[in-house]
Enzyme design. Structure first.
Site, mmCIF file in Angstrom:
data_model
loop_
_atom_site.group_PDB
_atom_site.id
_atom_site.type_symbol
_atom_site.label_atom_id
_atom_site.label_comp_id
_atom_site.label_asym_id
_atom_site.label_seq_id
_atom_site.Cartn_x
_atom_site.Cartn_y
_atom_site.Cartn_z
ATOM 1 N N HIS A 111 53.235 40.084 112.174
ATOM 2 C CA HIS A 111 54.322 38.890 112.085
ATOM 3 C C HIS A 111 53.665 38.060 110.787
ATOM 4 C CE1 HIS A 111 55.413 39.234 116.578
ATOM 5 N NE2 HIS A 111 56.281 39.812 115.590
ATOM 6 N N CYS A 122 60.878 36.143 93.519
ATOM 7 C CA CYS A 122 60.092 37.366 92.806
ATOM 8 C C CYS A 122 59.484 38.296 93.697
ATOM 9 C CB CYS A 122 59.510 37.328 91.479
ATOM 10 S SG CYS A 122 57.915 36.396 91.707
ATOM 11 N N CYS A 141 57.454 34.020 87.759
ATOM 12 C CA CYS A 141 58.963 33.990 87.498
ATOM 13 C C CYS A 141 58.980 32.517 87.055
ATOM 14 C CB CYS A 141 59.712 34.281 88.491
ATOM 15 S SG CYS A 141 59.796 33.246 90.019
HETATM 16 ZN ZN LIG Z 1 58.406 34.102 91.762
#
Ligand SMILES: [Zn+2]
Length: 235
Positions: A111, A122, A141
């Site tokens: 979990h 990303c 990103c």
């Molecule tokens: Zn990212």
């Protein structure tokens, strides 16, 4: 137990509870007074990311602040891993790292874990050792506010299922510790193994008997911190 066999262990909230960790209560659907659907879904994160981020920031800091420590059940499982010669895997539903703190190595957090977070844009992973915020910019990103706790929310697939079922296919001994065997995933794992019609020993460690206790070769009733010690000492 014969340590040359293949062992599969599933642990749940009962094990963390003995260390003082409060988890989601099925009875009223509340987790630390939050409604579960307000903090455990992607929809909630999109609607109110600050609320969700703050909730997990609090969970992380409360574990540190209260100096929550592994209990004897965690230590016994780490000891068992060292003794074991066959396949060994510890699958936990718990999101804390108390098993690792106690020394467990072969462990899968099905979990997810409060130790990690990731970027929903990303997929970049981060150690969750800072406060999550909508201002956080992903280093990979450069998108802002998409990093979230790496915990499996409602509607999301549990992690490592491929690996977990491969271990189940080979296991000779199945231990269920501190988890209700009436609900997924324990119920699903037991059903899956029972259908294989192989010789498998099923042991449960629970604070009380459950309606599924009859499925087990043996039930150890009481705090896992006590019942596990007896088993591990005699192994
Ligand atoms: Zn990212």
């Amino acid at each position: 137990m014969n340590t040359k066999k293949n062992l599969f262990i599933l642990t749940g909230a009962g094990v963390s509870k003995e260390s003082g960790i409060k988890t989601f209560r099925e009875k009223d659907g509340l987790w630390e007074n939050y409604k579960i659907e307000d903090v455990c879904t992607v929809e909630a994160f999109i609607k109110d990311p600050n609320l969700v981020n703050n909730f997990y920031n609090e969970r992380r800091s409360s574990i540190i602040d209260q100096k929550i420590l592994p209990n004897e059940a965690h230590y016994q499982l780490a000891k068992l891993e060292k003794k074991w010669k066959g396949d060994f895997i510890l699958v936990t539903q718990n999101i804390d790292n108390l098993h690792e703190q106690a020394g467990s190595i072969k462990i899968l957090h099905m979990h997810g874990s409060l130790d990690k977070c990731f970027c929903m844009n990303c997929g970049a992973e981060y150690k969750f050792n800072f406060d999550l915020s909508t201002e956080f910019v992903c280093k990979k990103c450069n998108v802002k506010g998409k990093v979230r706790v790496d915990i499996v929310w409602f509607g999301e697939q549990p992690k490592y299922l491929d690996k977990i079922y491969k271990y189940l296919d080979r296991t000779d001994v199945f231990l269920s510790i501190g988890t209700s065997n009436n609900v997924y995933p324990a119920a699903g794992f037991i059903d899956y193994l029972k259908h294989q019609k192989r010789k498998i020993d099923f042991y449960e460690f629970n604070i009380e008997k459950t309606s599924k206790s009859f499925l087990f070769t043996k039930s150890f009733i009481g705090p896992a911190s006590e019942t596990l010690k007896k088993l591990v000492d005699s192994t």
